[in-house]
Design an enzyme around this catalytic site. Structure first.
Site, PDB file in Angstrom:
ATOM      1  CD  GLU A  74      40.431 -42.135  32.089  1.00  0.00           C
ATOM      2  OE1 GLU A  74      40.628 -42.466  30.912  1.00  0.00           O
ATOM      3  OE2 GLU A  74      39.709 -41.182  32.400  1.00  0.00           O
TER       4      GLU A  74
ATOM      5  CD  GLU B  12      41.328 -37.065  33.192  1.00  0.00           C
ATOM      6  OE1 GLU B  12      40.459 -37.251  32.307  1.00  0.00           O
ATOM      7  OE2 GLU B  12      42.447 -37.584  33.156  1.00  0.00           O
TER       8      GLU B  12
END
Ligand SMILES: *[C@@H]1O[C@H](CO)[C@@H](O)[C@H](O)[C@H]1NC(C)=O
Ligand SMILES: *[C@@H]1O[C@H](CO)[C@@H](O)[C@H](O)[C@H]1NC(C)=O
Length: 507
Positions: free
Chosen positions: A187, A399
């Site tokens: 991320e 995720e």
């Protein structure tokens, strides 16, 4: 009468069965869970581990964390290798994604000294997983930068890409004989926008206007160097794949107007295009529209250069195409409007250079996290967009998950509803021919949720943070996830018996 009843039953039963058969997760589709080192490991100063930026932040600025807590012990996973793998076996996971603590392996941050005790911890974890046929997927960096490197600027320093490449070499050398799935960086948006451009993650630099873009360039180059290192020096021998994970939520126009469509596209570029475009687009480099906007604003603000840095031709080519797959962390969705005042409901913050409105329909169920609602079909919407825009890459959802308040306990029907909806959306993607190869639920167990501390729980397993041993107990959602893994279908009527969690041998 009896005959008709029986016939009716037969029809219902068999049409249900045939639908299920159409909607099966393929055997080679990897279903798993994910975690991150700082959020679960604890043992923050044991066996030679160095300090990282989350140790530093939680110890020196406890007011920044909602409940003043730290990850000093977290879920105590450093001392729970066997129990953690036992949970994976109870669920019957195909794959488990976890991250390595850079400063546990390289205490100074640099590759001059390797901490063998740290390497040994990950070896024990990997070997225990492999003993039971669970595939390890490793993230090299999930936000816990060695503090010494932060003091030298962290990802604001262009040399960070060299430090990261050195670290990656140590990792591939030590674990690459057994690990075939690598994610370099988790991320970039959350690292760069939240950590450098604002105050939502360590190192809370709040270098607004400058920090996000400077970090973005350096993080992308760091990723690319680690990717090419694997490709050039390890892939032949080790045979694995290497990619990056970018957070991408669903952004859909509030109305069908041209303005709302344009605002939506701009928002996508600001949220994930900034990081995805340089790697996955044909031309490479930062998104054009965003580059123009920032350049124009920078000039008006009196900067002698644009706040968004350019890539040299060489850097652009280094980054372009540097990923074997697109890892997507996906949680939720938003409606976007050209009208900034569309809603005063708080949302995840947007780059200050982008002025668009954000709307969340009140009927979308709300989790314990203000930014996380159940947004219908958001996985399908996101992946179909990314597939088209970036020329059909291979995807993993690395995720996806749902938070509840600590008081909710073990009966988490809200989480079950979320996972069933998400996995239906995954099946929609597979039906549409998207090359999605795996799905990882966030998270295996409750953990330290960054600046929210322990106030939001994402675990399939509850962790008792008041007990020094941090015992784990399966929530109802763990039983439901286990059944999906076992049957490879989603049975919306399945009611688990939550009395005893067992390990099904031979899975
Ligand atoms: C971050 O910087 C902005 C100005 O760019 C300022 O308005 C804001 O108050 C700062 N936030 C914190 C928490 O310091
Ligand atoms: C659930 O499982 C336990 C242990 O196997 C058993 O004793 C109990 O009767 C089961 N409950 C139901 C409702 O089936």
């Amino acid at each position: 009468m009896k005959f008709f009843l029986a016939l009716g039953f037969l029809v219902v039963c068999c049409s249900a069965l045939s639908t299920k058969q159409q909607r099966r997760f393929p055997d080679d589709f990897l279903i798993g869970t994910a975690t991150a080192s700082y959020q679960i490991e604890g043992a923050w100063n044991e066996d030679g581990k160095g300090e990282n930026i989350w140790d530093y932040l939680t110890h020196n600025n406890p007011a920044a964390v909602k409940d003043g807590s730290t990850g000093d012990i977290a879920a105590n996973s450093y001392h729970n290798v066997e129990r953690d793998v036992e949970m994976m076996r109870e669920l019957g996971l195909d794959v488990y994604r976890f991250s390595l603590s850079w400063s546990r392996i390289l205490p100074s941050g640099f590759a001059n000294e390797i901490n063998e005790a740290g390497v040994d911890y990950y070896n024990r974890l990997i070997n225990e997983m492999l003993k039971y046929g669970i595939t390890p997927m490793i993230t090299l960096f999930h936000w816990d930068l060695p503090q010494k490197l932060q003091e030298l600027g962290g990802f604001a320093n262009p040399l960070a890409s060299i430090w990261f490449e050195d670290y990656a070499r140590v990792v591939y050398t030590n674990f690459g004989d057994r690990v075939k799935h690598w994610i370099t960086i988790n991320e970039p948006r959350e690292i760069c926008y939240e950590g450098y451009g604002s105050v939502h993650k360590a190192p809370i630099l709040n270098a607004t206007a400058i920090g996000t873009y400077l970090c973005a360039k350096n993080v992308l180059i760091a990723h690319a160097k680690a990717y090419h290192l694997y490709n050039n020096e390890f892939k032949d021998k080790q045979g694995g794949q290497c990619g990056i994970t970018i957070s991408a939520n669903s952004f859909r126009p509030f109305t069908d107007s041209e303005e709302d469509h344009a605002a939506t596209e701009l928002r996508r570029q600001a949220e994930f295009g900034l990081y995805a475009e340089p790697i996955f687009s044909e031309e490479g480099g930062f998104p054009k529209e965003l580059v123009e906007i920032v350049a124009e604003k920078s000039a008006k603000e009196g900067y002698p250069w644009s706040r968004i840095p350019e890539f040299t031709d060489e850097e652009r080519e280094l980054v372009r195409g540097a990923s074997d797959f697109f890892g997507v962390n996906h949680y939720t969705g938003f409606l976007v409007s050209a009208n900034e005042q569309i809603s005063d409901r708080p949302t995840i913050p947007i780059l200050p250079d982008i002025t668009v409105g954000n709307y969340i329909p009140p009927e979308w169920p709300q989790s314990a996290s203000y930014w996380l609602t159940l947004s219908p079909d958001s996985i399908y919407d996101t992946l179909t967009y990314l597939q088209k825009r970036y020329n059909d890459p291979i995807f993993y959802i690395t995720e996806n998950g749902w938070s509840s308040p600590p008081t909710n306990g073990l009966l988490d029907d809200d989480r079950i509803r979320y996972y069933r909806a998400a996995l239906e959306s995954v099946l929609d993607c597979l039906d549409a021919g998207i090359r999605l190869k795996g799905y990882m639920a966030w998270s295996l167990m409750d953990n330290f949720e960054w600046l929210e501390g322990y106030t939001e729980r994402f675990g399939l397993y509850e962790v008792d943070f008041s007990d020094p041993a941090r015992p784990r107990t399966p929530r109802k959602s763990a039983f439901v996830y286990k059944e999906i893994l076992r049957s490879r279908v989603i049975d919306h009527d399945y009611e688990p018996n939550t009395t005893v969690m067992t390990i099904d041998e031979g899975h």
